[in-house]
Design an enzyme around this catalytic site. Sequence first.
Site, PDB file in Angstrom:
ATOM      1  N   ASP A   1       0.813  -1.398   0.050  1.00 41.53           N
ATOM      2  CA  ASP A   1      -0.002  -0.109   0.024  1.00 41.53           C
ATOM      3  C   ASP A   1       0.837   1.135  -0.195  1.00 41.53           C
ATOM      4  O   ASP A   1       2.047   1.190   0.347  1.00 41.53           O
ATOM      5  CB  ASP A   1      -0.892   0.114   1.220  1.00 41.53           C
ATOM      6  CG  ASP A   1      -1.924  -0.917   1.145  1.00 41.53           C
ATOM      7  OD1 ASP A   1      -2.265  -1.551   0.122  1.00 41.53           O
ATOM      8  OD2 ASP A   1      -2.497  -1.141   2.283  1.00 41.53           O
ATOM      9  N   LYS A   2       0.346   2.358  -0.372  1.00 39.09           N
ATOM     10  CA  LYS A   2       0.891   3.781  -0.604  1.00 39.09           C
ATOM     11  C   LYS A   2       1.814   3.949   0.703  1.00 39.09           C
ATOM     12  O   LYS A   2       2.954   4.431   0.683  1.00 39.09           O
ATOM     13  CB  LYS A   2       0.076   4.722  -1.030  1.00 39.09           C
ATOM     14  CG  LYS A   2       0.780   6.200  -0.900  1.00 39.09           C
ATOM     15  CD  LYS A   2      -0.263   7.244  -1.244  1.00 39.09           C
ATOM     16  CE  LYS A   2       0.498   8.564  -1.002  1.00 39.09           C
ATOM     17  NZ  LYS A   2      -0.619   9.664  -1.331  1.00 39.09           N
TER      18      LYS A   2
END
Length: 319
Positions: free
Chosen positions: A149-150
């Site tokens: 995930d970012k």
Amino acid sequence: MPDTDIAKESLDAADEQRFLIGFKATPERLDKALARLMPEHSRTRIQGWIEDGHVTVNERQAQVRQTLLPGDRIVVRVQPSAESSAFLPEDIPLAVVAESPDWIVIDKPAGLVTHPGAGNWSGTLLNGLLHRYPELSMVARAGIVHRLDKDTSGLLVVARNETAQTHLVRQLQAHTVLREYVALVHGHPPADGRVDAPIGRDPRVPVRMTTQNPAAPKAAVTHYSVQRRGLLPDGRRVSKVVCRLETGRTHQIRVHMGSLGHPLVGDTLYGGSELPQAKRQMLHARRLSFQDPSSNETVSFESELAGDLQAFCQEIEWA
């Protein structure tokens, strides 16, 4: 000169289109007319071009809501879509832990998107990989095998050729790739456990995944073990948990820990609290092991906790 509608004139350049309003054309709002005349582009995109000054009517900057009149001449300077920059090389700093002719192990910082997608068509890990390793343009997804995930930091592996990519993907499917994460969660979970709960899109909140009546659920298994328990300065309970993935579903650790009533600190999407010291979910991919596609030997890597996560741990009163 047309007498009933709008005529498309010859193009001056590949990125410019011209239209001429006929003398008997029905009055029509500019953005609606262009959306009809240029169906390959969305009305929203066309409105953006108008607002940004890329459309003129009679050599004057156009307005979205202006009405076209007979004899008006429209010039549209077609702008490239954000998606068109998705697979362009960009000089983005990358923390390369190790590499071989078949793979690259990256230590991704929090805040860096792994792969281009809606709202993030540039400035991603993929763009940086294409700049540093131009040969990856010949490999699907620039060799990216799995994603973080970012706002998750830590280790991931990238394949440098199609053969290696296939080999690594099969290892993931066989659950033989070791992916170990460190998470800070709210509360004090049981010492260890296994969450076996399918995950799918939340039909009520599209950006969320869920284990509760999900759309198109897929099998998901997470093993967790509590390493330390402690208290925040305000007295709230927190725990340092090590999670190991069998599967790799979107937001898997975040969803599974949240489903237990112990969401990740900073993960407001799944019930965690955002704190001054935790502007993102407190999750770090610290260990990665896989079988080298050429030698068949197991290679292992470890990453120190990201700086913000280390600093947060220092503020916790550990038991």
